[in-house]
Design an enzyme around this catalytic site. Sequence first.
Site, PDB file in Angstrom:
ATOM      1  N   VAL A 112       0.813  -1.227   0.000  1.00 30.69           N
ATOM      2  CA  VAL A 112       0.000   0.000   0.000  1.00 30.69           C
ATOM      3  C   VAL A 112       0.843   1.274   0.000  1.00 30.69           C
ATOM      4  CG1 VAL A 112      -2.034  -1.049   1.068  1.00 30.69           C
ATOM      5  CG2 VAL A 112      -0.241  -0.075   2.524  1.00 30.69           C
ATOM      6  N   VAL A 135       7.335   4.172   1.246  1.00 31.10           N
ATOM      7  CA  VAL A 135       7.389   5.552   0.751  1.00 31.10           C
ATOM      8  C   VAL A 135       6.778   6.500   1.785  1.00 31.10           C
ATOM      9  CG1 VAL A 135       6.695   7.124  -1.096  1.00 31.10           C
ATOM     10  CG2 VAL A 135       7.324   4.780  -1.638  1.00 31.10           C
ATOM     11  N   SER A 142      -0.518   5.654  -2.280  1.00 26.35           N
ATOM     12  CA  SER A 142      -0.260   5.757  -3.720  1.00 26.35           C
ATOM     13  C   SER A 142      -1.521   6.268  -4.409  1.00 26.35           C
ATOM     14  CB  SER A 142       0.142   4.389  -4.287  1.00 26.35           C
ATOM     15  OG  SER A 142       0.423   4.486  -5.668  1.00 26.35           O
ATOM     16  N   THR A 153      12.172  -8.977   5.561  1.00 24.68           N
ATOM     17  CA  THR A 153      12.242 -10.253   4.856  1.00 24.68           C
ATOM     18  C   THR A 153      12.578 -10.002   3.386  1.00 24.68           C
ATOM     19  OG1 THR A 153       9.869 -10.254   4.347  1.00 24.68           O
ATOM     20  CG2 THR A 153      10.560 -11.289   6.419  1.00 24.68           C
ATOM     21  N   GLU A 183       9.066   1.264  10.967  1.00 24.83           N
ATOM     22  CA  GLU A 183       8.240   0.719   9.887  1.00 24.83           C
ATOM     23  C   GLU A 183       7.954  -0.751  10.128  1.00 24.83           C
ATOM     24  OE1 GLU A 183       8.126  -0.159   5.082  1.00 24.83           O
ATOM     25  OE2 GLU A 183       9.860   0.878   5.927  1.00 24.83           O
ATOM     26  N   GLY A 184       6.676  -1.087  10.136  1.00 22.25           N
ATOM     27  CA  GLY A 184       6.286  -2.474  10.329  1.00 22.25           C
ATOM     28  C   GLY A 184       6.478  -3.307   9.079  1.00 22.25           C
ATOM     29  N   ALA A 185       6.013  -4.552   9.162  1.00 27.67           N
ATOM     30  CA  ALA A 185       6.082  -5.474   8.028  1.00 27.67           C
ATOM     31  C   ALA A 185       4.656  -5.896   7.695  1.00 27.67           C
ATOM     32  CB  ALA A 185       6.929  -6.692   8.381  1.00 27.67           C
ATOM     33  N   LYS A 194      13.649  -0.605  11.082  1.00 27.39           N
ATOM     34  CA  LYS A 194      12.860  -1.708  10.510  1.00 27.39           C
ATOM     35  C   LYS A 194      13.106  -2.918  11.399  1.00 27.39           C
ATOM     36  CE  LYS A 194      10.481  -3.699   7.082  1.00 27.39           C
ATOM     37  NZ  LYS A 194       9.185  -3.259   6.556  1.00 27.39           N
TER      38      LYS A 194
END
Length: 228
Positions: A19, A23, A179, A47, A113-115, A43
């Site tokens: 999503v 960015v 986006s 992965t 920032e998550g994953a 982070k």
Amino acid sequence: MSSQRLRRVVVVTGTSTGVGKTVATAALTARAAAAGETVVVVKPVQTGVADGDSDAGEVHRLTGCAVQELTALDEPLAPETAARRAGLRLPPVAEYADRVRVLSEFHDTVVVEGAGGLLVRLDTDGGTLLDLAAELAETVTTEVVVVVGAGLGTLNHAELTVGALRSRGLEPAGLVIGSWPAEPGLAERCNVEDLPRVTGVPVIATLPAGASALDREAFGAASPGWFA
């Protein structure tokens, strides 16, 4: 670093993968740096490194700010799955929280920032980004920003994510549309109005599609204009 500044952690999650979370992380980081804050991006788990993927590296490319990647796994899968397939045990979420807290003592802003989404497991014991955000909020000022899609399905995904945060006493600081298409259709035009209505959370930024293709100078110059 000014002693008058309020040190904070900004946790960036998404309603799903793809999503625009990375960015959005870069845009939030650039905004903080432009305000004169000392910033570091973390982070907890990355992965897909065997394929050359690195969200932290992309944030550094776009902003020039310091980044830290705490755990790296080869396969492009959910962290718990990638670790299990590799025969590895991931550090507990509490360990990630401790490392973020230490960084917050030396920086005005730590952007985490998550994953994938909010409930993706970041450790072997079932700990999630939601658990990490809740633990951080106990000891340091913590804001959670939710990155959402622009098209069909985003209202449901956004409401579910916001509801999960509120169930743990965390009120989201804002939504970021990750986006925004150059030629938005009917769904996108309706969603930009409906997202704050159905979630009760403001849209604080709308990032144009293709923003990741910008170089550092262009990204830094353009990103302030993406925020409300």
